[in-house]
Motif scaffolding. Structure first.
Motif, mmCIF file in Angstrom:
data_model
loop_
_atom_site.group_PDB
_atom_site.id
_atom_site.type_symbol
_atom_site.label_atom_id
_atom_site.label_comp_id
_atom_site.label_asym_id
_atom_site.label_seq_id
_atom_site.Cartn_x
_atom_site.Cartn_y
_atom_site.Cartn_z
ATOM 1 N N SER A 1 -4.909 -5.441 6.616
ATOM 2 C CA SER A 1 -4.046 -4.330 6.208
ATOM 3 C C SER A 1 -4.164 -4.018 4.719
ATOM 4 O O SER A 1 -3.932 -2.877 4.315
ATOM 5 C CB SER A 1 -2.586 -4.655 6.534
ATOM 6 O OG SER A 1 -2.405 -4.886 7.913
ATOM 7 N N ASN B 1 -7.785 -2.788 13.750
ATOM 8 C CA ASN B 1 -6.356 -2.648 13.992
ATOM 9 C C ASN B 1 -5.777 -3.933 14.578
ATOM 10 O O ASN B 1 -6.077 -4.303 15.713
ATOM 11 C CB ASN B 1 -6.107 -1.470 14.944
ATOM 12 C CG ASN B 1 -4.629 -1.193 15.137
ATOM 13 O OD1 ASN B 1 -3.767 -1.843 14.558
ATOM 14 N ND2 ASN B 1 -4.341 -0.221 15.977
ATOM 15 N N LYS C 1 -7.402 0.323 4.896
ATOM 16 C CA LYS C 1 -7.063 1.717 4.616
ATOM 17 C C LYS C 1 -7.921 2.258 3.481
ATOM 18 O O LYS C 1 -8.399 3.401 3.533
ATOM 19 C CB LYS C 1 -5.576 1.829 4.289
ATOM 20 C CG LYS C 1 -5.045 3.251 4.289
ATOM 21 C CD LYS C 1 -3.524 3.288 4.341
ATOM 22 C CE LYS C 1 -2.926 2.581 3.142
ATOM 23 N NZ LYS C 1 -1.452 2.741 3.078
ATOM 24 N N ASP D 1 -5.983 -10.425 9.058
ATOM 25 C CA ASP D 1 -5.144 -9.238 8.855
ATOM 26 C C ASP D 1 -5.760 -8.478 7.686
ATOM 27 O O ASP D 1 -5.739 -8.943 6.548
ATOM 28 C CB ASP D 1 -3.696 -9.624 8.541
ATOM 29 C CG ASP D 1 -2.779 -8.405 8.467
ATOM 30 O OD1 ASP D 1 -3.164 -7.409 7.819
ATOM 31 O OD2 ASP D 1 -1.678 -8.450 9.038
#
Length: 318
Positions: A156, A64, A160, A154
């Motif tokens: 991201s 995160n 997920k 990062d």
């Protein structure tokens, strides 16, 4: 309605199917979005929910970028030359991220944290001194990653999808072979439903796009979509430092791994139609690109995805 079927159907899925099993739904929040799991079994949901939340909490604690105490944030603050020993989840994601970054010539890049911040999509609005996956040193054998100094990860665009795979593995360890996992629109299906049908999901069409619906049988497959219509031009081109502007509104990839599908969909959105289509064909990806250029909607399906739409000599779902 168009139907996409898997090229392989697992006979074990039918051997373990329980027609009397209920479909249990579990859901919660993670990674700034919602997760939802459907599983078909006579199984107490309490320990299943606990296993899912523990799996997701572990991944969030590692990756995160909004949490200053996460492993990722600690890596981003580390001094130049410092090597980090990575836990299995983080190492798995970094290895895949660097491989896809190299294959896509940097269209997907896990080391653009400062660029993301500079565009207001990260935890701060400050830009740093260095971006780019090629600055990272990765020791795969020892699961170590080196901070070159001033670089921010990062994840991201891949974490997920990895979380979907990790939850799927947690369910299998719990003895659940028939499930559908959804984390913020990244999905994976294992086994089949009690009625013998696969886990059907429809690809989301961008608002206003006059496209024929595309329904996918997620049987041992995952699907991920990257779209500029969801949160605007958040898909930054790491190679230019600006939002990708090739007319690709959405890119979807169907793959055995949700993690791979997640990162590859991001890469295709950044690459655009011409380079993205060539990349999908070169790597035999089942992919869809939705385009809007000069006010006109268009759609491109890769040969691998078209093959899934064609009649095939394969075992049918009961």
């Amino acid at each position: 309605m168009r139907i996409a079927l898997p090229t392989h159907i697992d006979p074990a899925a039918f051997a373990t199917r329980d027609a009397s099993a209920p479909i249990v739904t579990l859901e919660g929040a993670t990674m700034g979005t919602r997760w939802r799991v459907l599983y078909a079994a006579h199984a107490d949901p309490t320990p299943i929910a606990a296993a899912i939340t523990q799996t997701l909490a572990r991944i969030v604690a590692e990756m995160n970028h909004w949490d200053a105490d996460s492993l990722l944030s600690r890596f981003n603050r580390a001094p130049a030359g410092h090597w980090f020993d990575l836990p299995p989840d983080f190492a798995h994601v970094i290895a895949a991220a660097l491989r896809i970054a190299a294959a896509s010539d940097g269209a997907f890049d896990p080391a653009i944290g400062h660029l993301v911040n500079a565009h207001g999509h990260g935890p701060t609005h400050l830009s740093g001194s260095r971006d780019g996956w090629h600055h990272l040193a990765w020791d795969a054998a020892a699961r170590r990653l080196r901070q070159p100094g001033g670089l921010a990860l990062d994840l991201s665009g891949i974490a997920k999808g990895h979380a979907v795979d990790a939850v799927s593995h947690a369910l299998r360890r719990a003895g659940l072979a028939h499930a559908l996992i959804d984390i913020g629109g990244e999905l994976a299906g294992t086994g089949i439903r009690p009625d013998g049908e696969p886990w059907w999901v429809d690809l989301e069409n961008p608002p206003g796009a006059p496209l024929v619906p595309l329904r996918i049988a997620l049987h041992g497959l995952a699907v991920a979509t990257s779209g500029t219509y969801i949160r605007g031009d958040h898909n930054l081109d790491p190679r230019t430092g600006r939002p990708a502007a090739h007319g690709v509104v959405a890119a979807s990839v169907i793959h055995q791994s949700a993690m791979e599908a997640d990162a590859l969909a991001t890469a295709l959105t950044v690459l655009g139609h011409d380079a993205g289509a060539a990349f999908a064909i070169r790597h035999a990806l089942a992919a869809r690109l939705v385009l809007r250029r000069h006010g006109t909607w268009d759609e491109w399906l890769s040969p691998a995805l078209l093959a899934m739409l064609e009649p095939q000599e394969q075992e049918t779902f009961a």
